[in-house]
Write a protein that holds these residues in place. Structure first.
Motif, PDB file in Angstrom:
ATOM      1  N   UNK B  14      39.688  73.332  22.104  1.00 23.92           N
ATOM      2  CA  UNK B  14      39.610  71.972  22.616  1.00 23.92           C
ATOM      3  C   UNK B  14      38.892  71.089  21.606  1.00 23.92           C
ATOM      4  N   UNK B  15      37.603  70.965  21.809  1.00 22.27           N
ATOM      5  CA  UNK B  15      36.909  70.037  20.895  1.00 22.27           C
ATOM      6  C   UNK B  15      35.498  70.527  20.640  1.00 22.27           C
ATOM      7  N   UNK B  16      35.122  70.593  19.373  1.00 27.07           N
ATOM      8  CA  UNK B  16      33.732  70.891  19.019  1.00 27.07           C
ATOM      9  C   UNK B  16      33.249  69.757  18.145  1.00 27.07           C
ATOM     10  N   UNK B  17      32.159  69.161  18.517  1.00 27.32           N
ATOM     11  CA  UNK B  17      31.724  67.986  17.756  1.00 27.32           C
ATOM     12  C   UNK B  17      31.116  68.352  16.421  1.00 27.32           C
ATOM     13  N   UNK B  18      30.800  69.642  16.218  1.00 24.25           N
ATOM     14  CA  UNK B  18      30.239  70.024  14.933  1.00 24.25           C
ATOM     15  C   UNK B  18      31.305  70.391  13.921  1.00 24.25           C
ATOM     16  N   UNK B  19      32.528  70.499  14.383  1.00 22.13           N
ATOM     17  CA  UNK B  19      33.557  70.981  13.476  1.00 22.13           C
ATOM     18  C   UNK B  19      34.072  69.843  12.617  1.00 22.13           C
ATOM     19  N   UNK B  20      34.248  70.096  11.345  1.00 20.75           N
ATOM     20  CA  UNK B  20      34.870  69.076  10.479  1.00 20.75           C
ATOM     21  C   UNK B  20      35.897  69.774   9.621  1.00 20.75           C
ATOM     22  N   UNK B  21      37.090  69.272   9.694  1.00 24.18           N
ATOM     23  CA  UNK B  21      38.198  69.859   8.943  1.00 24.18           C
ATOM     24  C   UNK B  21      38.419  69.057   7.689  1.00 24.18           C
ATOM     25  N   UNK B  22      38.447  69.737   6.550  1.00 26.53           N
ATOM     26  CA  UNK B  22      38.850  69.036   5.328  1.00 26.53           C
ATOM     27  C   UNK B  22      39.947  69.846   4.668  1.00 26.53           C
ATOM     28  N   UNK B  23      40.436  69.384   3.550  1.00 27.77           N
ATOM     29  CA  UNK B  23      41.627  69.993   2.946  1.00 27.77           C
ATOM     30  C   UNK B  23      41.406  71.457   2.611  1.00 27.77           C
TER      31      UNK B  23
END
Lengths: 355, 299
Positions: B14-23
Motif C-alpha cells: 500500500x503505502x509507506x511514507x519512508x519509502x523513496x523510489x529512485x531509478x
C-alpha cells in the motif's frame, strides 16, 4: 429660497472681481490636462502627440535663441553667454568626506607608513606570483598568459591543492611582493584576489567583461619595456589605497621609450583596465575666423597651429574590476580584519561611490 | 507480536511514507534502518526484533528494539553508547547482540565500519579549507552589469588616457625623448628666438626642474606618487641627450605611422621647432640607428 438668492447675489458680487482670475485659472487648467487622464484612446494619443510636438518646438526655439545669442556676442566681440553645464552623475556625486585633498599631511604620513612604501620607494622590485583557484577553466589560462605579459616580473605557478595561506607562506619565503589569484566560475575568470606581501592587504575584486587580446580588432603586440601607469579618479582614501596597491604591482621606473601605458581608470567604482601603446604626433589645424576648420598647412597665409595629439593602439586584455572587499592582513576570511566590505545596502543611492 | 508479516504486506503494497523510489532502487528513509534499502529484512517497522547504529554529534549509539517492548513505543528503543575504539565497539556489539540472527549482526557491523570511516573523513575535511559558494541574487547581477555599461560609456577611456598622456607631456616628464611642438610655442611668430632659447635652457637644466607638485584636480593624486620616479629617469636620459642636442634650430616634422612593435634600441632624434617657421621650413629628419649610421632625409 432666500438663501439661494443670497448665495447667488454673493457669487455675482464676488464673481465680477474674481472672474478674470477664474477665467485665467480655468484656461491654465485646460492647457495642463494630463493626457493620462483622458480615457478615450484616440483622443488621448492625439493630445499626447500634440504635447510632444509642442515640446519639440519649444526646445528648438530655445536652442536657436541660445545660438543666436552666442553668435551675436561673438560678433560684438564680447564674451558669449556662459555655456550650460550638463548635469552628470559625476557632477552630482554625493559629497564624500574621505576624498583626498592635495594638502593632506596625514595622507602623506600614511603613505610613508603603509605596506606599499617599500615597493613604491624602490627598495624592493615587485615580483608577482600568479595562480588560479583549484579548478581551472577554459578562458583562465589564456587570461593568465596575457597577464604575464602585461605585468613585468610576474611568474605563474600552478595551484595544486594548496591552501591559500600555505601559498602566502611559500611566497614570503621566495621573496615575492604580491600574489594574484585568478578565480574562475562557470568556466570564466570572474574574480581577482590581490594579496600584498609580506603582510599586506588583500583586495578582492570582481572581474567582468574580459576581452582577450586576440578578440580585439587591430590589436598591437606589447613589448617587454616597463610600462607606464595611469591611475585615474582614485579620489577617496580607500581609492587612494587601492591605487597604491595597484601601483605596487608594477615597477616604479617606467621605460618611457617603450611607449607602453597601462591604465586603471576608476569610474563610479568600476576600475577599467586598458593596455595601450601610444605615440605622440603633431596635427596641423588651420586657425581661421570660422571655428573648427581643419585644412592642410598653406604657405603661411593664416596662423597655423600645430596641435600635439596622442594616438593609442590597444594591446593586451581589457577587463573591468569592482572592489568587493579589502582586508587588512593577508588572506584570512574567518579571522581577518576587513577595512572595507561591500554590502548590498551601499548600492541604494545612485550618487554614492566609494573609490 | 506476530503481525510483522501483516505490517510488511500493508507497508510494501500500500503505502509507506519512508519509502523513496529512485531509478537505481528502492530506499528507506527511516532513520532507524540499518542498510537504508527498503527490504523485508531491513524494515524497522516490519521487524519486531531490530537493531541499528545511529550517530549523534560524532558519538555512535547502538539502538535495539525487542518484541517485549513492542507495546511501549516510548521505551521501544534501547540505546547503548559505543566506545570510540573500533575494535572495542565491535566487541560490545557482539556482547549485546549475542543471540540475535547473524545476518542482522553482520549488517550492523558493516554499518559501524562505514560510519567510522565517514567520521574520520569528515574530521579530516573539516581541517582543510573548502571553498564556499556564495550566491548573488539575480537582480543584483543585472544591476551591476547595467551600471558597469553606463560607467564605461561615461568614462570616455580613450580620450581620458590621451588627455593624461598629453598632460604628462606638458609637465615635462618626457623631456628629452620627444621634441614636439607645443601650442604655446607657436602662437606668436615673432618671439621665436626667445622661445627657442627658453627651450634650450630647459633642455640643459632638465635635471633640476621639478614637476608640478600642485594638483590641478582631485583626480590626479597619483601624480604625487609618480613624481618620485620621473626625476630619476630624466637624470639617466640627460647624458644621452646632451650629445645629440643641436643648437641649430631646424624645423622638424616627423611622422611615424608604423603600427608594428618598435624595437627597443632604436633611437630617433628630432630637433627643436621654432625659428624657421617664417620661411617655408625645410624639414630635416635625422634618424639615428644604433649602428651609428646617420641617415638624413629631407622633405
Amino acid at each position: 429660497m432666500g438663501g439661494k438668492r443670497k448665495t447667488n447675489e454673493n457669487e455675482g458680487m464676488e464673481g465680477e472681481e474674481d472672474s478674470k482670475h477664474n477665467i485665467k485659472k480655468m484656461k491654465k487648467e485646460k492647457s495642463e490636462i494630463l493626457p493620462s487622464s483622458i480615457k478615450n484612446k484616440e483622443k488621448r494619443s492625439a493630445v499626447h502627440a500634440k504635447l510632444k510636438h509642442q515640446k519639440k518646438l519649444d526646445k528648438r526655439k530655445k536652442l536657436k535663441a541660445r545660438d543666436a545669442a552666442a553668435k551675436r556676442a561673438l560678433e560684438l566681440g564680447e564674451e558669449p553667454p556662459p555655456k550650460q553645464i550638463p548635469r552628470t552623475i559625476e557632477n552630482t556625486r554625493e559629497a564624500d568626506e574621505t576624498v583626498c585633498m592635495p594638502d593632506d599631511e596625514e595622507l602623506f604620513a600614511g603613505n610613508d607608513a603603509d605596506e606599499f612604501s617599500a615597493v613604491l620607494k624602490q627598495d624592493r622590485t615587485p615580483k608577482i606570483l600568479i595562480t588560479t583557484c583549484r579548478f581551472n577553466s577554459t578562458r583562465g589560462p589564456a587570461f593568465i598568459t596575457e597577464l604575464l605579459s602585461v605585468i613585468p616580473n610576474s611568474h605563474y605557478y600552478k595551484r595544486g591543492t594548496y591552501d591559500l595561506k600555505k601559498i602566502v607562506e611559500y611566497a614570503n619565503n621566495k621573496e615575492f611582493t604580491s600574489i594574484i589569484v585568478v578565480h574562475t566560475n562557470r568556466r570564466e575568470p570572474d574574480a581577482l584576489l590581490i594579496i600584498g606581501l609580506p603582510d599586506g592587504p588583500t583586495a578582492h575584486f570582481k572581474l567582468s567583461s574580459l576581452v582577450l587580446r586576440k578578440d580585439i580588432k587591430n590589436h598591437g603586440n606589447p613589448t617587454n619595456h616597463e610600462p607606464e601607469l595611469v591611475l585615474n579618479n582614485f579620489t577617496t582614501r580607500l581609492g587612494h589605497r587601492i591605487g597604491r596597491l595597484i601601483q605596487s604591482l608594477f615597477p616604479q621606473s617606467p621605460n618611457f621609450r617603450g611607449r607602453r601605458v597601462v591604465t586603471f581608470h576608476n569610474q563610479r567604482d568600476f576600475i577599467f583596465f586598458r593596455h595601450h601603446r601610444y605615440i605622440f604626433e603633431t596635427k596641423e589645424i588651420k586657425q581661421s575666423e570660422s571655428k573648427g576648420k581643419k585644412a592642410k598647412d598653406t604657405k603661411g597665409e593664416s596662423i597655423s597651429k600645430e596641435k600635439v595629439i596622442a594616438r593609442l593602439q590597444e594591446c593586451g586584455p581589457r577587463f573591468t574590476l569592482k572592489l568587493v572587499s579589502l582586508q587588512h592582513g593577508t588572506f584570512d576570511t574567518r579571522g581577518g580584519e576587513f577595512e572595507w566590505v561591500h554590502k548590498p545596502e551601499m548600492d541604494t543611492s545612485r550618487r554614492r561611490f566609494f573609490l | 507480536m506476530q503481525h510483522d508479516e501483516v505490517i510488511w504486506q500493508v507497508i510494501r503494497h500500500k503505502h509507506c511514507s519512508f519509502m523513496s523510489k529512485i531509478t537505481t532502487g528502492i530506499f528507506c528513509r527511516n532513520p532507524y534502518n540499518v542498510t537504508g534499502i527498503c527490504n523485508r529484512s531491513s524494515c524497522p517497522l516490519a521487524n519486531s526484533r531490530y537493531a541499528t547504529i545511529r550517530d549523534h554529534d560524532g558519538v555512535f549509539y547502538l539502538y535495539m528494539k525487542t518484541i517485549e517492548r513492542a507495546h511501549k513505543p516510548n521505551d521501544l528503543w534501547e540505546r547503548v553508547k559505543l566506545p570510540r575504539n573500533y575494535e572495542k565497539a565491535l566487541e560490545l556489539i557482539d556482547k549485546h547482540l549475542m543471540y540475535w540472527p547473524k545476518l542482522l549482526v553482520h549488517k550492523i557491523k558493516q554499518r559501524l565500519t562505514k560510519m567510522t570511516q565517514m567520521r574520520i573523513r569528515m574530521r579530516k575535511l573539516a581541517l582543510k579549507t573548502r571553498e564556499k559558494i556564495m550566491t548573488t541574487p539575480r537582480k543584483e547581477k543585472k544591476r551591476e552589469a547595467r551600471r558597469e555599461e553606463k560607467a564605461e560609456k561615461a568614462a570616455v577611456l580613450d580620450k581620458a588616457i590621451e588627455k593624461e598622456l598629453l598632460a604628462r607631456l606638458e609637465n615635462g616628464i618626457y623631456d628629452g625623448i620627444y621634441n614636439l611642438p607645443f601650442n604655446k610655442f607657436l602662437q606668436t611668430l615673432d618671439t621665436d628666438d626667445l622661445q627657442a632659447e627658453d627651450e634650450n635652457e630647459e633642455e640643459s637644466e632638465v635635471e633640476y626642474v621639478e614637476g608640478n607638485f600642485e594638483l590641478e584636480e582631485e583626480d590626479d593624486i597619483e601624480d604625487l606618487g609618480m613624481k618620485d620616479y620621473h626625476i630619476d629617469e630624466e637624470v639617466d636620459d640627460d647624458d644621452d641627450d646632451d650629445d645629440d642636442d643641436d643648437d641649430e634650430v631646424n624645423a622638424v616634422e616627423e611622422q611615424r605611422v608604423r603600427r608594428k612593435s618598435k624595437p627597443a634600441h632604436e633611437k630617433s632624434e628630432k630637433d627643436e621647432f621654432g625659428k624657421k617657421l617664417k620661411k617655408r621650413p625645410r624639414i630635416h629628419v635625422e634618424v639615428e640607428h644604433e649602428g651609428g649610421e646617420r641617415q638624413k632625409v629631407t622633405f
